[in-house]
Scaffold this active site. Structure first.
Site, mmCIF file in Angstrom:
data_model
loop_
_atom_site.group_PDB
_atom_site.id
_atom_site.type_symbol
_atom_site.label_atom_id
_atom_site.label_comp_id
_atom_site.label_asym_id
_atom_site.label_seq_id
_atom_site.Cartn_x
_atom_site.Cartn_y
_atom_site.Cartn_z
ATOM 1 N N SER A 185 5.227 -26.078 -5.245
ATOM 2 C CA SER A 185 5.988 -25.129 -4.436
ATOM 3 C C SER A 185 5.346 -24.865 -3.080
ATOM 4 O O SER A 185 5.933 -24.161 -2.254
ATOM 5 C CB SER A 185 6.158 -23.802 -5.190
ATOM 6 O OG SER A 185 4.913 -23.162 -5.377
ATOM 7 N N LYS A 189 7.442 -13.794 -5.143
ATOM 8 C CA LYS A 189 6.750 -14.257 -3.938
ATOM 9 C C LYS A 189 7.152 -13.426 -2.718
ATOM 10 O O LYS A 189 6.303 -13.060 -1.899
ATOM 11 C CB LYS A 189 7.062 -15.742 -3.697
ATOM 12 C CG LYS A 189 6.473 -16.676 -4.753
ATOM 13 C CD LYS A 189 6.937 -18.107 -4.538
ATOM 14 C CE LYS A 189 6.350 -19.047 -5.582
ATOM 15 N NZ LYS A 189 6.830 -20.431 -5.428
#
Length: 654
Positions: free
Chosen positions: A529, A572
């Protein structure tokens, strides 16, 4: 009249809340699915476990089929998705059978091979009591006879011989002789190994983590093995879970944690329908004892996480699969009005099970459902990891109870969300604070080759992880060097980034080394990611164009420059907001998955992107150089930007 266990139809499973409650079918957007309640006290909680199961329609259907046909089942899925609850429900669904008591008798021919007999449920206690009563009568008769003989002997010694000491000695010998001989009659009392007298439904035995003796049965050690002081071997026999589960369900969670030897013997018990009991320790006197076979006619329900299949004995899995079903437990379910009603009932179920929590108000239940949406990580879904959600319900109830509140309110749930943070969330918040103290988190200014990346700790905690890149002359063939305890997938992501760099760069990088550093990634980097983060940092270093440090980003990257979806975007984004960052770049495919808390919505701007050129356009600073770089990249990648890369064109993250 309620249906008996085993009589339910497939449509009865997990019945609709609308069957029991007043529902406004027109209120489709209502967080409670149109359920007309003031609090969870108004919600009827069903008695049967199978009706309390939330979601898992496929697993429930399989449990019904397996119960009606007495088939084995293996359930694989995340913790807290209802595996043990379904296993217990299966014991209620099994067809009624004649339950059995199991008795172990002394074997006069070979004391180390006790005899086993099965009788209908409830008869075992009667047989043992009858033997005990018979033994009591025999002992009373013996005692009466013993005292008569002792009296005669002592009287003879005193009156006839005048030898008092001799009479007392003779009386003692007679007493010991009678007591020694009476042990033989006590040994005739059978040992009630399995007692099902009070069992109203099929037995359910949870053998999760059981050692060999608890699972397979054992024979206790006897330190006195001679001289008439030993305990008869049949009295030392102990039933294992496989014997107690006879005619019922044996549930083993984390099946792969059983040692291979136990799995092999478990397979034998399943195959033969009976299993002898012997001492499990080779140093124990019980190792010399082996009973006749004891019935083990149970339905096996094995469960575990995805890794359970790796260490599971292949023959045991084959046995379950060949004579039963395998099912994968869902992590999420579609968010529709009926499911919302069931989640409201779930809160009521948790309150009733605990027995000490105040009922939840309507607003409090709505907040729990909002949290279920958020924890699913997918738009239009609800999480099925209900054990953790139940933990939130209990913490909120505890807070309300500590205040002697009549009801658990929305405010209590909000406080519970803050108080019941996971260890990973607490660590992530601590890391963010520490980095602020040491100025490791840069949230303003412009820096070449430095990007604020975003990562996930555990499953539900985000953290800002800076990535730095530097280009240096090479002493040999140029290479890309990445540090920060990168795992296999992350290393492969570095190679994908290298392909992008080689494709668009005007410079000859064959004589240069590109160094990539994940700053303070002590726990390592597992996924891909941060591919977009790496590529942006390297491109910035190669072109000497600074990056806006108020921006954070996440996303996977294809070798053609497409930004692909990743997991954990909600956590996040919240981590970026906590760190004081203003903007977060995410994959466009993940836009639908963003469900951040209200307190962060005004603190951070979210920018969805589809291609690396869009990332650079937002993140890089300096108009002439940036525009030239982005234009060059668009020309090289050709029609990549014209393609729609979204939920239909990119694989969803796992």
């Amino acid at each position: 009249m309620p249906a008996a266990p085993g009589d339910q139809s497939e449509s009865d499973l997990g019945r609709d809340v609308a069957d029991d409650m007043e529902v406004d079918e027109s209120a489709t957007d209502d967080l409670l699915g149109g359920l007309q309640i003031e609090s969870t006290a108004d919600i009827e909680v069903p008695d049967r476990l199978v009706d309390q199961v939330i979601g898992q329609d496929r697993a429930r259907d399989i449990i019904l089929k397996a119960a009606s046909q007495r088939r084995h089942v293996m359930m694989i899925g995340s913790p807290g998705t209802g595996k043990s609850m379904l296993a217990k429900a299966m014991s209620q669904l099994l067809p009624r059978e004649e339950l059995q008591d199991v008795l172990v008798y002394h074997n006069p021919d070979d004391g180390n091979e006790p005899k086993v007999r099965t009788v209908p449920a409830g008869k075992g206690e009667q047989i043992v009591e009858a033997h005990k009563e018979e033994a009591r009568k025999r002992n009373q008769m013996r005692s009466f006879l013993m005292w008569i003989i002792i009296a005669i002997v002592i009287g003879y010694a005193l009156i006839i011989e005048g030898a008092v000491l001799l009479g007392i000695l003779a009386a003692g010998v007679i007493y010991l002789a009678f007591r020694y001989s009476s042990r033989g009659s006590d040994a005739m009392i059978p040992n009630l190994l399995v007692n099902t007298a009070d069992q109203q439904t099929a037995p359910f035995e949870d053998a999760t983590g059981a050692h060999a003796g608890a699972l397979l049965g054992d024979v206790r050690h006897d330190p006195f093995q001679s001289g008439g002081m030993e305990t008869p071997s049949h009295d030392r026999v102990e039933a294992g879970a496989i014997h107690k589960a006879n005619k019922g369900v044996l549930f083993v969670d984390e099946i792969n944690t059983l040692d291979i030897r136990s799995q092999q013997k478990l397979m034998t018990a399943i195959q033969e329908g009976e299993f002898s009991i012997t001492g499990q320790s080779e140093r124990s006197s019980g190792a010399m004892v082996q009973t006749e076979p004891v019935p083990t006619d149970f339905v096996m329900v094995a469960a575990g996480n995805l890794d359970a299949m790796e260490n599971m004995h292949p023959a045991l899995r084959s046995r379950i699969k060949g004579y039963g079903y395998e099912v994968y437990m869902d992590d999420t379910i579609d968010d529709d009005p009926e499911m919302r009603r069931k989640y409201a009932r779930f809160v009521a179920q948790e309150v009733e099970k605990d027995g000490r929590l105040p009922h939840f108000t309507r607003e409090a239940v709505e907040e729990v459902i909002l949290e279920a949406q958020r924890r699913s990580g997918r738009k239009g879904h609800l999480t099925l990891e209900l054990r953790n959600l139940g933990g939130l319900v209990r913490v909120a109830g505890d807070i309300a109870r500590a205040e002697d509140a009549e009801f658990t309110t929305r405010e209590h749930v909000l406080r519970a969300k803050r108080r019941s943070r996971s260890i990973e969330q607490q660590l992530a918040d601590d890391y963010i604070e520490r980095r602020k103290d040491y100025e490791l988190n840069v949230s303003q200014g412009e820096v070449v080759g430095r990007v604020n990346g975003l990562a996930v700790m555990g499953e539900d905690s985000g953290i800002v992880m800076p990535v730095m890149a530097e280009v240096a002359p090479s002493q040999g063939p140029g290479q890309v060097i990445a540090t920060g305890n990168l795992q296999d997938i992350a290393q492969e992501a570095v190679q994908n980034v290298s392909a992008i760099i080689k494709k668009f760069s005007d410079e000859d990088i064959s004589q240069q080394d590109i160094h990539i550093q994940y700053v303070q990634s002590y726990e390592g980097v597992e996924g891909d990611s941060a591919s977009v983060t790496m590529a942006t940092a390297v491109i910035s270093a190669l072109e000497d164009i600074p990056i806006d440090q108020s921006i954070a980003m996440t996303g996977s990257l294809s070798v053609r420059g497409d930004v692909l979806p990743v997991g954990g975007v909600t956590h996040k984004i919240e981590a970026a907001a906590k760190a004081g960052l203003d903007t977060v770049i995410i994959p466009a495919a993940n836009e639908q998955d963003v469900m951040i808390e209200d307190e962060y919505k005004d603190e951070v701007e979210i920018i969805p992107v589809r291609h690396i050129s869009e990332v650079l356009e937002v993140a890089l600073v300096g108009e002439p150089e940036k525009d030239s770089l982005v234009d060059r990249l668009k020309n090289i990648t050709g029609n990549a930007l014209d393609r729609q890369v979204g939920p239909g064109g990119s694989p969803s993250p796992q």
